[in-house]
Scaffold this motif. Structure first.
Motif, PDB file in Angstrom:
ATOM      1  N   ARG A  93       0.825  -1.222   0.000  1.00 52.75           N
ATOM      2  CA  ARG A  93       0.000   0.000   0.000  1.00 52.75           C
ATOM      3  C   ARG A  93       0.851   1.260   0.000  1.00 52.75           C
ATOM      4  NH1 ARG A  93      -2.455  -2.675   4.266  1.00 52.75           N
ATOM      5  NH2 ARG A  93      -1.586  -1.168   5.706  1.00 52.75           N
ATOM      6  N   ALA A  94       2.103   1.118   0.339  1.00 55.51           N
ATOM      7  CA  ALA A  94       2.969   2.281   0.488  1.00 55.51           C
ATOM      8  C   ALA A  94       3.176   2.978  -0.850  1.00 55.51           C
ATOM      9  CB  ALA A  94       4.324   1.857   1.063  1.00 55.51           C
ATOM     10  N   LYS A  95       3.472   4.249  -0.753  1.00 54.71           N
ATOM     11  CA  LYS A  95       3.851   5.004  -1.940  1.00 54.71           C
ATOM     12  C   LYS A  95       5.255   5.528  -1.698  1.00 54.71           C
ATOM     13  CE  LYS A  95       1.659   9.071  -0.076  1.00 54.71           C
ATOM     14  NZ  LYS A  95       0.804  10.193  -0.244  1.00 54.71           N
ATOM     15  N   ALA A  96       5.974   5.699  -2.764  1.00 58.22           N
ATOM     16  CA  ALA A  96       7.343   6.193  -2.648  1.00 58.22           C
ATOM     17  C   ALA A  96       7.294   7.690  -2.346  1.00 58.22           C
ATOM     18  CB  ALA A  96       8.115   5.926  -3.930  1.00 58.22           C
ATOM     19  N   ILE A  97       7.731   8.048  -1.155  1.00 59.16           N
ATOM     20  CA  ILE A  97       7.795   9.462  -0.772  1.00 59.16           C
ATOM     21  C   ILE A  97       9.130   9.706  -0.083  1.00 59.16           C
ATOM     22  CG2 ILE A  97       5.289   9.710  -0.539  1.00 59.16           C
ATOM     23  CD1 ILE A  97       5.657   9.528   2.511  1.00 59.16           C
ATOM     24  N   LEU A 103       7.668  13.070   7.163  1.00 61.72           N
ATOM     25  CA  LEU A 103       7.700  13.813   8.415  1.00 61.72           C
ATOM     26  C   LEU A 103       6.726  14.977   8.412  1.00 61.72           C
ATOM     27  CD1 LEU A 103      11.546  13.720   9.000  1.00 61.72           C
ATOM     28  CD2 LEU A 103       9.788  12.439  10.248  1.00 61.72           C
ATOM     29  N   ALA A 104       6.347  15.478   7.233  1.00 65.66           N
ATOM     30  CA  ALA A 104       5.411  16.596   7.139  1.00 65.66           C
ATOM     31  C   ALA A 104       3.958  16.134   7.236  1.00 65.66           C
ATOM     32  CB  ALA A 104       5.620  17.342   5.816  1.00 65.66           C
ATOM     33  N   ASP A 110      -1.553  14.581  15.916  1.00 64.75           N
ATOM     34  CA  ASP A 110      -1.928  15.880  15.348  1.00 64.75           C
ATOM     35  C   ASP A 110      -3.431  15.903  15.036  1.00 64.75           C
ATOM     36  OD1 ASP A 110       0.744  16.659  15.416  1.00 64.75           O
ATOM     37  OD2 ASP A 110       1.104  16.151  13.301  1.00 64.75           O
ATOM     38  N   LYS A 111      -3.935  14.825  14.469  1.00 59.23           N
ATOM     39  CA  LYS A 111      -5.350  14.754  14.121  1.00 59.23           C
ATOM     40  C   LYS A 111      -6.232  14.801  15.362  1.00 59.23           C
ATOM     41  CE  LYS A 111      -4.487  12.229   9.852  1.00 59.23           C
ATOM     42  NZ  LYS A 111      -4.570  10.943   9.157  1.00 59.23           N
TER      43      LYS A 111
END
Length: 116
Positions: A93-97, A103-104, A110-111
């Motif tokens: 499911r991961a995407k390459a980031i 970290l952003a 936070d939610k």
């Protein structure tokens, strides 16, 4: 056909799940390091030898002598397989980031803070 290290390991593993022998003790008895013992036990399992590993106390390797003990030997492997499947699913499911993008992203904390 078994090699000499495989035979030594089989001899060092007690029959029955009641009194398993720790990997460190097996390694000490056969004069091999723990990583090598683990690899040989893995290979013996693949070849169909009924060596189980109990992760609960008393922990260690045992030679399964009944269907119930074989089931005990299968449980931790099945659990580990499920965890690996979860990890595979997450990576699929991961995407390459970039790390900066990761970290952003807002965290669960936070939610929650926004909702409060």
């Amino acid at each position: 056909m078994l090699n000499s290290d495989e035979k030594k390991i089989i001899k060092a593993i007690p029959e029955g799940a009641e009194h398993p022998r720790s990997m460190r003790e097996v390694a000490r008895l056969v004069g091999l390091d723990a990583r090598t013992v683990r690899a040989i036990v893995h290979d013996l399992n693949v070849k169909g030898y009924p060596i189980g590993a109990s992760r609960h106390q008393p922990a260690g390797y045992f030679w399964a002598t009944s269907d119930d003990e074989l089931e005990l030997a299968l449980r931790p492997i099945a659990s580990q397989t499920r965890e690996i499947q979860r990890r595979l699913a997450g990576l699929r499911r991961a995407k390459a980031i970039s790390k900066d993008e990761a970290l952003a992203e807002p965290t669960a904390d936070d939610k929650k803070a926004k909702e409060a």
